[in-house]
Design a protein around this motif. Structure first.
Motif, PDB file in Angstrom:
ATOM      1  N   ARG A 220      57.562  33.924  41.533  1.00  0.00           N
ATOM      2  CA  ARG A 220      57.525  32.578  42.097  1.00  0.00           C
ATOM      3  C   ARG A 220      58.919  32.030  42.456  1.00  0.00           C
ATOM      4  N   GLN A 221      59.926  32.884  42.468  1.00  0.00           N
ATOM      5  CA  GLN A 221      61.271  32.373  42.670  1.00  0.00           C
ATOM      6  C   GLN A 221      61.505  31.841  44.079  1.00  0.00           C
ATOM      7  N   TYR A 222      60.597  32.121  45.014  1.00  0.00           N
ATOM      8  CA  TYR A 222      60.796  31.692  46.398  1.00  0.00           C
ATOM      9  C   TYR A 222      59.963  30.469  46.773  1.00  0.00           C
ATOM     10  N   LEU A 223      59.366  29.813  45.798  1.00  0.00           N
ATOM     11  CA  LEU A 223      58.526  28.658  46.098  1.00  0.00           C
ATOM     12  C   LEU A 223      59.283  27.570  46.856  1.00  0.00           C
ATOM     13  N   GLY A 224      60.563  27.451  46.606  1.00  0.00           N
ATOM     14  CA  GLY A 224      61.335  26.413  47.269  1.00  0.00           C
ATOM     15  C   GLY A 224      61.339  26.534  48.774  1.00  0.00           C
ATOM     16  N   TYR A 225      61.123  27.734  49.293  1.00  0.00           N
ATOM     17  CA  TYR A 225      61.111  27.909  50.742  1.00  0.00           C
ATOM     18  C   TYR A 225      59.880  27.266  51.378  1.00  0.00           C
ATOM     19  N   ILE A 226      58.777  27.254  50.663  1.00  0.00           N
ATOM     20  CA  ILE A 226      57.588  26.579  51.191  1.00  0.00           C
ATOM     21  C   ILE A 226      57.859  25.091  51.308  1.00  0.00           C
ATOM     22  N   ASP A 227      58.369  24.514  50.238  1.00  0.00           N
ATOM     23  CA  ASP A 227      58.649  23.082  50.234  1.00  0.00           C
ATOM     24  C   ASP A 227      59.715  22.730  51.266  1.00  0.00           C
ATOM     25  N   GLU A 228      60.734  23.564  51.372  1.00  0.00           N
ATOM     26  CA  GLU A 228      61.801  23.286  52.334  1.00  0.00           C
ATOM     27  C   GLU A 228      61.270  23.310  53.761  1.00  0.00           C
ATOM     28  N   THR A 229      60.407  24.265  54.066  1.00  0.00           N
ATOM     29  CA  THR A 229      59.817  24.339  55.403  1.00  0.00           C
ATOM     30  C   THR A 229      58.952  23.124  55.679  1.00  0.00           C
ATOM     31  N   TYR A 230      58.169  22.736  54.683  1.00  0.00           N
ATOM     32  CA  TYR A 230      57.301  21.572  54.858  1.00  0.00           C
ATOM     33  C   TYR A 230      58.111  20.304  55.119  1.00  0.00           C
ATOM     34  N   GLU A 231      59.262  20.174  54.477  1.00  0.00           N
ATOM     35  CA  GLU A 231      60.036  18.937  54.565  1.00  0.00           C
ATOM     36  C   GLU A 231      60.775  18.779  55.887  1.00  0.00           C
ATOM     37  N   HIS A 232      60.846  19.816  56.697  1.00  0.00           N
ATOM     38  CA  HIS A 232      61.576  19.734  57.959  1.00  0.00           C
ATOM     39  C   HIS A 232      60.645  19.386  59.121  1.00  0.00           C
ATOM     40  N   GLY A 233      61.260  18.885  60.184  1.00  0.00           N
ATOM     41  CA  GLY A 233      60.531  18.678  61.427  1.00  0.00           C
ATOM     42  C   GLY A 233      59.389  17.689  61.295  1.00  0.00           C
ATOM     43  N   MET A 234      58.285  18.021  61.966  1.00  0.00           N
ATOM     44  CA  MET A 234      57.151  17.102  62.085  1.00  0.00           C
ATOM     45  C   MET A 234      55.977  17.516  61.208  1.00  0.00           C
ATOM     46  N   VAL A 235      56.208  18.361  60.212  1.00  0.00           N
ATOM     47  CA  VAL A 235      55.087  18.947  59.481  1.00  0.00           C
ATOM     48  C   VAL A 235      54.208  17.897  58.821  1.00  0.00           C
ATOM     49  N   ALA A 236      54.809  16.928  58.164  1.00  0.00           N
ATOM     50  CA  ALA A 236      54.005  15.928  57.448  1.00  0.00           C
ATOM     51  C   ALA A 236      53.105  15.141  58.400  1.00  0.00           C
ATOM     52  N   GLN A 237      53.543  14.970  59.642  1.00  0.00           N
ATOM     53  CA  GLN A 237      52.774  14.194  60.608  1.00  0.00           C
ATOM     54  C   GLN A 237      51.809  15.048  61.428  1.00  0.00           C
ATOM     55  N   THR A 238      52.250  16.243  61.818  1.00  0.00           N
ATOM     56  CA  THR A 238      51.471  17.054  62.749  1.00  0.00           C
ATOM     57  C   THR A 238      51.022  18.390  62.180  1.00  0.00           C
ATOM     58  N   GLY A 239      51.579  18.791  61.045  1.00  0.00           N
ATOM     59  CA  GLY A 239      51.261  20.084  60.470  1.00  0.00           C
ATOM     60  C   GLY A 239      52.159  21.205  60.943  1.00  0.00           C
ATOM     61  N   VAL A 240      52.916  20.985  62.009  1.00  0.00           N
ATOM     62  CA  VAL A 240      53.785  22.022  62.575  1.00  0.00           C
ATOM     63  C   VAL A 240      55.209  21.496  62.658  1.00  0.00           C
ATOM     64  N   PRO A 241      56.225  22.391  62.587  1.00  0.00           N
ATOM     65  CA  PRO A 241      57.609  21.934  62.690  1.00  0.00           C
ATOM     66  C   PRO A 241      57.898  21.230  64.011  1.00  0.00           C
ATOM     67  N   ARG A 242      57.376  21.772  65.080  1.00  0.00           N
ATOM     68  CA  ARG A 242      57.445  21.113  66.384  1.00  0.00           C
ATOM     69  C   ARG A 242      56.289  21.628  67.232  1.00  0.00           C
ATOM     70  N   GLN A 243      55.809  20.818  68.125  1.00  0.00           N
ATOM     71  CA  GLN A 243      54.671  21.192  68.951  1.00  0.00           C
ATOM     72  C   GLN A 243      55.140  21.947  70.187  1.00  0.00           C
ATOM     73  N   ARG A 268      49.440  18.584  49.750  1.00  0.00           N
ATOM     74  CA  ARG A 268      50.151  18.341  51.003  1.00  0.00           C
ATOM     75  C   ARG A 268      49.916  19.476  51.991  1.00  0.00           C
ATOM     76  N   TYR A 269      49.890  20.687  51.478  1.00  0.00           N
ATOM     77  CA  TYR A 269      49.741  21.837  52.353  1.00  0.00           C
ATOM     78  C   TYR A 269      48.325  21.928  52.921  1.00  0.00           C
ATOM     79  N   LEU A 270      47.348  21.618  52.098  1.00  0.00           N
ATOM     80  CA  LEU A 270      45.976  21.605  52.598  1.00  0.00           C
ATOM     81  C   LEU A 270      45.814  20.525  53.665  1.00  0.00           C
ATOM     82  N   GLN A 271      46.429  19.379  53.445  1.00  0.00           N
ATOM     83  CA  GLN A 271      46.340  18.306  54.420  1.00  0.00           C
ATOM     84  C   GLN A 271      47.015  18.696  55.736  1.00  0.00           C
ATOM     85  N   ALA A 272      48.125  19.406  55.661  1.00  0.00           N
ATOM     86  CA  ALA A 272      48.795  19.853  56.885  1.00  0.00           C
ATOM     87  C   ALA A 272      47.879  20.762  57.690  1.00  0.00           C
TER      88      ALA A 272
END
Length: 517
Positions: A220-243, A268-272
């Motif tokens: 599980r040492q790479y879990l931070g990469y999932i969170d880091e990817t989610y926190e960038h771009g438009m993911v929280a709003q659109t699910g994707v980093p950019r459309q 958060r990931y299921l919602q995305a």
């Protein structure tokens, strides 16, 4: 989604970087020579590295921030104490490890005397990230025998993470983990995805390969990469980093977020994933009997009239809706089940039937012809289309337990891997329609074989397939020959000057390594 039509992405910019001093590459045939040893762990995207050679070692922390620290530890119990966990934040046992190179005493040395650096230990330059810097290192520490490890701590978190214990002269680390490390070398922390998102959908597949590695190994040492990817771009709003304007691009991200949810249970990931899938409700093409269009609203980002409905977009939509139907709340499940059923019936009863070739393979796409759609480039087939359709059928089988769905998936797998398959060369997967590969114009096809073996593994994991075998997957892994743990487009050949590894080819190789587990 014919490869010769997809010219919207530039070349994946940089070759996978190789950390200085990393061991010479291993392949399935040639044993790994022993050279300078490099062990790594990752802690919230920080890279903690132990490098040992010439009777000494150094510890380095990269991608850090001010206040992060790194140090060396020498075991006094033969390495029996465990590596600290990024999840638990456990410290070293009080009597089992001697901290050779501490970071700042205020942050890292606890008040208990047992943890203090003994007077006999030489205190070197503290390994602390300075202001405006991202790297800290300890300097070279001579040692004679014993077990060493490197440890690090983010300045803003409690958890400490250490490499495994290492004895000078021992064998190299696990091949699959080395492949992961080379994949992460090309992760762009500023953008929160691989190589600044030169190909958005391939970055989603790289994330999927990383998640699959964690799910299959328990690492599980790479879990931070999932969170880091989610926190960038438009993911929280659109699910994707950019459309990008392409529906299949978004669906790859939906599948990645579903896998992330399965691994972490983070809503958060299921919602995305739901945001992406729900946003495609208006993308059914009227001219093609209800299939999901390739380009959003029927017009591609280059503003050309676009009349393509392809197999990949609809297979991905089948997979995503079927998977969501087993993961969302009970009230929402019927709607996703209905979408999955409608999509599968589009392939079997409506316009999508034309994509099902008599050979058992899936053709690439349909083009509008008057008020209907007809197959285009019928002889142009891709491994990842076969794989995506297999995954869609497996996902629906898991949701409904209809055994007939696996019968269809088996028929596709048999056509793709049997004696008449266009995709096998000496038993190893190839991409014969990718006439620009390998090379700088290869682009999309660099990911395709990885998608196929990942999907083939999905079928095998049902335990009900009469076609999928461990032997086929082992053959693909045994064909991988890398340079410095980096793998190119060709499986079964050493990468040459025209076959330069990048994150897409590396992720595909990691898919093969994961699938053979």
């Amino acid at each position: 989604m014919a490869e010769n039509r997809r010219v919207r992405w530039g070349v994946a910019g940089c070759v996978v970087a190789v950390a200085g001093g990393v061991l010479t590459a291993s392949d399935a045939i040639t044993p790994e020579p022993i050279g300078p040893a490099v062990l790594q762990v990752r802690q919230w995207s920080r890279v903690i590295t132990l490098t040992s050679s010439g009777g000494g070692a150094t510890a380095t922390l990269e991608h850090g921030q001010q206040g992060d620290s790194v140090w060396l530890e020498r075991s006094t119990d033969g390495g029996a104490s465990p590596a600290e966990s990024a999840d638990t934040g456990a410290e070293s046992g009080p009597d089992t490890a001697e901290r050779l190179v501490p970071g700042t005493a205020e942050r890292l040395v606890p008040d208990t005397a047992e943890h203090l650096v003994p007077d006999t230990a030489e205190r070197l330059v503290p390994g602390t990230v300075a202001a405006q810097q991202t790297v800290a290192h300890t300097g070279f520490r001579p040692y004679a025998g014993g077990m060493l490890r490197a440890c690090g701590k983010p300045g803003d978190r409690d958890a400490i993470r250490c490499t495994r214990w290492f004895a000078e002269g021992e064998a190299a680390a696990d091949r699959r983990q080395r492949a992961v490390e080379r994949l992460l070398d090309s992760y762009d922390h500023a953008a929160g995805r691989w190589e600044n998102g030169t190909s958005i959908w391939q970055s989603a597949n790289a994330l999927t390969a990383l998640i699959d590695y964690m799910a299959r190994t328990g690492d599980r040492q790479y879990l931070g990469y999932i969170d880091e990817t989610y926190e960038h771009g438009m993911v929280a709003q659109t699910g994707v980093p950019r459309q990008t304007g392409y529906n299949d691009d978004e669906l790859w991200w939906a599948l990645a977020w579903i896998d992330a949810f399965d691994l972490t249970a983070d809503q958060r990931y299921l919602q995305a994933a739901r945001i992406i899938v729900d946003g495609l409700d208006d993308q059914h093409a009227a001219f093609c009997d209800g299939g999901i269009a390739w380009a959003r609203m029927g017009v591609d980002p280059q503003s050309r009239p676009w009349t393509q409905v392809n197999a990949i977009t609809n297979a991905l939509y089948l997979t995503a809706t079927a998977q969501l139907s087993t993961r969302v709340d009970s009230v929402s499940r019927p709607a996703y089940s209905a979408r999955a059923l409608r999509t599968r019936e589009w392939f079997t009863d409506r316009a999508g039937r034309a994509l099902l070739d008599p050979s058992g393979l899936i053709n690439d796409h349909l083009d509008q012809y008057g008020d209907t759609c007809v197959p285009a480039d019928a002889e142009t087939r891709w491994t990842y289309v076969q794989g995506a359709m297999i995954s869609g059928l497996v996902a629906e089988y898991r949701a409904t337990r209809q055994a007939g769905l696996l019968t269809v998936a088996d028929s596709i797998a048999a056509a793709a891997t049997g004696p008449r398959s266009p995709f096998l060369r000496d038993g190893v997967l190839s991409e014969p329609a990718a006439t620009n590969c390998p090379g700088p114009e290869c682009k999309d096809a660099e990911t395709f074989k990885g998608v196929f073996v990942r999907s083939y593994r999905d079928l095998l994991d049902t335990g009900r397939s009469k076609v999928a075998t461990e032997e086929f997957l082992s053959r693909q892994v045994n064909s991988l020959i890398g340079k410095s743990d980096a793998y190119g487009f060709r499986w079964g050949a050493v990468p040459d000057s025209n076959d330069r590894p990048n994150y897409a080819t590396q992720a595909a190789a990691l898919d093969a390594l994961n699938a053979a587990d």
